[in-house]
Structures are given as structure tokens and as C-alpha cells.
Design an enzyme around this catalytic site. Structure first.
Site, PDB file in Angstrom:
ATOM      1  N   THR A   1     -16.824  23.114   7.434  1.00 50.44           N
ATOM      2  CA  THR A   1     -16.388  22.934   8.661  1.00 50.44           C
ATOM      3  C   THR A   1     -14.348  23.207   8.114  1.00 50.44           C
ATOM      4  O   THR A   1     -13.973  22.239   7.521  1.00 50.44           O
ATOM      5  CB  THR A   1     -15.573  22.007   9.062  1.00 50.44           C
ATOM      6  OG1 THR A   1     -17.411  21.422   9.864  1.00 50.44           O
ATOM      7  CG2 THR A   1     -14.876  21.570  10.644  1.00 50.44           C
TER       8      THR A   1
ATOM      9  N   GLY B   1     -15.412  12.008   2.508  1.00 49.14           N
ATOM     10  CA  GLY B   1     -15.399  10.862   2.045  1.00 49.14           C
ATOM     11  C   GLY B   1     -15.393  10.955   1.145  1.00 49.14           C
ATOM     12  O   GLY B   1     -14.001  10.907   0.208  1.00 49.14           O
TER      13      GLY B   1
ATOM     14  N   LYS C   1     -13.242  -0.448   2.764  1.00 47.99           N
ATOM     15  CA  LYS C   1     -12.821  -0.015   2.061  1.00 47.99           C
ATOM     16  C   LYS C   1     -11.346   1.027   2.568  1.00 47.99           C
ATOM     17  O   LYS C   1      -9.582   0.575   2.204  1.00 47.99           O
ATOM     18  CB  LYS C   1     -12.891   1.621   1.213  1.00 47.99           C
ATOM     19  CG  LYS C   1     -13.976   1.409   0.038  1.00 47.99           C
ATOM     20  CD  LYS C   1     -14.436   2.958  -0.188  1.00 47.99           C
ATOM     21  CE  LYS C   1     -15.813   2.919  -1.595  1.00 47.99           C
ATOM     22  NZ  LYS C   1     -15.674   3.821  -1.729  1.00 47.99           N
TER      23      LYS C   1
HETATM   24  P1  ATR Z   1     -19.529  11.712   1.924  1.00 47.46           P
HETATM   25  O1  ATR Z   1     -18.749  10.218   1.906  1.00 47.46           O
HETATM   26  O2  ATR Z   1     -20.592  11.324   1.109  1.00 47.46           O
HETATM   27  O3  ATR Z   1     -18.727  12.781   1.135  1.00 47.46           O
HETATM   28  P2  ATR Z   1     -19.538  12.954   4.538  1.00 47.46           P
HETATM   29  O4  ATR Z   1     -18.291  12.336   4.515  1.00 47.46           O
HETATM   30  O5  ATR Z   1     -20.853  12.732   5.604  1.00 47.46           O
HETATM   31  O6  ATR Z   1     -20.168  12.191   3.377  1.00 47.46           O
HETATM   32  O7  ATR Z   1     -19.345  14.382   4.030  1.00 47.46           O
HETATM   33  C1  ATR Z   1     -19.947  15.844   3.358  1.00 47.46           C
HETATM   34  C2  ATR Z   1     -19.621  16.829   3.545  1.00 47.46           C
HETATM   35  O8  ATR Z   1     -21.563  17.679   3.287  1.00 47.46           O
HETATM   36  C3  ATR Z   1     -18.759  17.338   4.548  1.00 47.46           C
HETATM   37  O9  ATR Z   1     -17.724  18.169   3.628  1.00 47.46           O
HETATM   38  C4  ATR Z   1     -19.686  18.570   4.976  1.00 47.46           C
HETATM   39  O10 ATR Z   1     -19.078  19.623   5.841  1.00 47.46           O
HETATM   40  P3  ATR Z   1     -18.761  19.527   7.739  1.00 47.46           P
HETATM   41  O11 ATR Z   1     -17.192  19.073   7.164  1.00 47.46           O
HETATM   42  O12 ATR Z   1     -18.700  21.013   7.868  1.00 47.46           O
HETATM   43  O13 ATR Z   1     -19.376  18.442   8.114  1.00 47.46           O
HETATM   44  C5  ATR Z   1     -20.451  18.676   4.212  1.00 47.46           C
HETATM   45  N1  ATR Z   1     -21.883  19.184   4.545  1.00 47.46           N
HETATM   46  C6  ATR Z   1     -23.254  18.772   5.580  1.00 47.46           C
HETATM   47  N2  ATR Z   1     -23.759  19.097   6.190  1.00 47.46           N
HETATM   48  C7  ATR Z   1     -23.801  21.211   5.119  1.00 47.46           C
HETATM   49  C8  ATR Z   1     -24.121  21.846   5.270  1.00 47.46           C
HETATM   50  N3  ATR Z   1     -25.504  21.273   5.874  1.00 47.46           N
HETATM   51  N4  ATR Z   1     -23.447  22.964   4.786  1.00 47.46           N
HETATM   52  C9  ATR Z   1     -22.865  22.730   4.116  1.00 47.46           C
HETATM   53  N5  ATR Z   1     -22.095  21.529   4.219  1.00 47.46           N
HETATM   54  C10 ATR Z   1     -22.737  20.735   4.721  1.00 47.46           C
END
Ligand code: ATR
Length: 291
Positions: A160, A137, A74
Site C-alpha cells: 500500500t 508497525g 506503547k
Molecule cells: P507489523 O506490526 O508486524 O509490521 P503490520 O503493521 O500489520 O505488522 O504490517 C504488515 C506489513 O506487511 C505491511 O507493510 C503490509 O503491507 P500493507 O501496508 O500493504 O498492508 C505488509 N503485507 C501484508 N500482507 C502482504 C502481502 N500479501 N504482500 C506484501 N506485503 C504484505
């Protein structure tokens, strides 16, 4: 037995990615082609990263008018395109290309997909306050959707904080929208919000049964009107169940998947697809995918 489903006039469309065997795009586009009576076939193409440039040049040589682009191409595909539209630039990713006289132009129809998913349920983000949960993403398209479709205020809340801040800055570079980044546990301090979009992984995979909004009173306290969770497996996530319990209409991400494909068709065929046609397609595919 003869098969005349592919003729000399049949147009070829497709999706390039690696891996590609799990894509639902052929199901969606070929079902829609049948619904519209189009003389076209939509095929999956496995393309390795080192062959991406050759694939784009080859597609152009073959006169393929439109393609979808999926993981991991992409971002990388942009170097092979003659132009990239504003939404796709803001997101930094292209999922649809259209052949023009100068080469392929790139678009990101996830933006329109999530917009249609909300609109087709009778809601809108225009002049509304939107809370986006997550900054990964998938969140970028949702943030650009809110900004480009006239949200009054966009909150981006992420575990984060820095990632939420980076996404907010990127959106502000392209759109004149009031965007505020906050940590996920800071959502209880916002005064109100109309539309909630969940793009975090909370609710599926190893996080089934969990919600990014731990206290479901949030929906009542903030006067939430509508929730969309961008996943569709499980079909109903914990955050959706909580919203329903609090009387808030909600939808999963299957519509977003179907409607990003519809938006690609609108680009390729230069025609608007009515809400009735869109929801008919979504209903047909829901029967197939949900069961
Ligand atoms: P995608 O491409 O599907 O969006 P990703 O880029 O891995 O997947 O994003 C995952 C999202 O879920 C992120 O916003 C992540 O937060 P972080 O940036 O802090 O990692 C969030 N996420 C993952 N695990 C989490 C948890 N245990 N509690 C809250 N948010 C979480």
C-alpha cells in the site's frame, strides 16, 4: 530447602503488557543478569489499559528504575512520561522507560536493536542505500534506524503505497535523510541498494514460503550486501534462503529482539555492552529458542 536468589538488595525490573504470558523478555533479561552477575529480577506484569496510569505511578512509588512496555501500551504510555527521546517520538511508540528525578523518560530500543543486529554481523547502514520492505508497525523502528544512523538513501517499499509515503513523511520530519516511498513492485526500478530490511509479513504465518522480493535475481542485480528479516519464526524465511542462494549474507530477527533488550539494559545501567557480550547472550538464547 532455602532460596536466597532474591534478597533485600535485589532490584526489580519488568515488562508491562496485555497479554503478557508469551513474552521472552524475562528469559532475555534474567539470562543477561546472570551473565553480568547483577542482583536483579525481571518480571512480567499484566496491566490492563484502564490501569496503565496507576501502573506507571505505582512503579515509580516502588522505585522501579526501568521497565519495558509492550502491546497495547506503547503509544498510550507516553501521556504518563516526563520526557520521550527523539527516536521514540519519531516512531510514535515507547518500549522502554527509565526512572529520572522528574518521572519516567521513554525510549524505543527497537531502533538500536535492529542497528546492533546489523552491526554485530559486520555491516552498517552509514552512507549506505537501505531498502525497507513494509511500512507497518515494525517498519517504523527500522526506518528511524536507517535515518538516524546516517543512511545515504532510504527507500520504503510497501504494497500500500500510501502507508510507505506516510512513514517517509514522518521520518523526514525528524531526520534530514533522503527518503523515497515506492510501491512494493517498484523495487526492481531502483538503481542499487546495499542493505535490505524485510518487515513485511511475507515469509511467516500463512505466508510461509513467500518472499516480498519475488525475483531473487534482485539481490545480484542491485548489488545487495546484507539482508535482515525481522522475524525469527520460521528461523530461516524464504527471503533469507533466496539471499543465501545468491551469496548475500543475511540474518533473522532474533538478534534484533535480543539486542533491543541489551539496549534497554544500556539505558538502565548507563553502560555500554560490548559486542562480545552481546553476541554471547544472543548465542546462549539462540540455543534455547531455536530448539
Ligand atoms: P507489523 O506490526 O508486524 O509490521 P503490520 O503493521 O500489520 O505488522 O504490517 C504488515 C506489513 O506487511 C505491511 O507493510 C503490509 O503491507 P500493507 O501496508 O500493504 O498492508 C505488509 N503485507 C501484508 N500482507 C502482504 C502481502 N500479501 N504482500 C506484501 N506485503 C504484505
Amino acid at each position: 530447602m532455602t532460596d536466597n536468589s532474591v534478597k533485600g538488595t535485589t532490584a526489580v525490573y519488568g515488562v508491562i503488557g496485555c497479554p503478557i504470558e508469551h513474552t521472552l523478555s524475562p528469559l532475555i533479561h534474567n539470562t543477561f543478569a546472570a551473565q553480568k552477575g547483577r542482583d536483579m529480577k525481571y518480571l512480567p506484569f499484566l496491566v490492563q489499559s484502564e490501569s496503565l496510569g496507576d501502573a506507571v505511578r505505582g512503579a515509580q512509588a516502588l522505585g522501579i528504575r526501568g521497565m519495558n512496555v509492550t502491546v497495547p501500551h506503547k503509544k498510550d504510555i507516553m501521556q504518563y512520561l516526563c520526557d520521550v527521546d527523539k527516536d521514540a517520538q519519531a516512531i510514535g511508540a515507547v518500549n522502554t522507560i527509565l526512572l529520572t528525578e522528574n518521572g519516567y523518560k521513554g525510549y524505543n530500543t527497537d531502533v538500536i536493536g535492529v542497528y546492533y543486529a546489523i552491526r554485530n554481523k559486520g555491516y552498517d547502514v552509514k552512507d549506505k542505500t537501505v531498502l525497507l520492505l513494509g511500512a507497518g508497525g515494525a517498519a517504523s523502528a527500522c526506518a528511524v534506524m536507517a535515518a538516524s544512523r546516517g543512511a545515504k538513501k532510504l527507500y520504503i517499499a510497501n504494497r500500500t503505497l500510501q502507508k510507505a509515503q506516510e512513514l517517509a513523511e514522518r521520518v523526514k520530519k525528524y531526520y534530514d535523510t533522503d527518503v523515497e516511498a515506492l510501491p512494493l513492485d517498484g523495487i526492481y526500478d531502483i538503481p542499487a541498494c546495499d542493505v535490505v530490511i524485510n518487515s513485511t509479513v511475507m515469509g511467516f504465518g500463512k505466508n510461509v514460503g513467500l518472499s516480498a522480493i519475488e525475483d531473487k535475481n534482485f539481490f545480484k542485480d542491485k548489488n545487495v550486501e546484507f539482508l535482515i528479516d525481522i522475524v525469527y519464526s520460521p528461523w530461516e524465511t524464504k527471503i533469507m534462503q533466496d539471499a543465501s542462494e545468491m551469496g548475500v549474507p543475511n540474518v533473522n530477527g532474533f538478534g534484533m529482539l535480543v539486542y533491543q533488550a541489551v539496549a534497554a539494559e544500556e539505558i538502565w545501567f548507563e553502560e555500554k555492552v560490548s559486542i562480545e557480550e552481546q553476541t554471547k547472550l544472543c548465542d546462549i538464547l539462540t540455543e534455547v529458542v531455536k530448539n
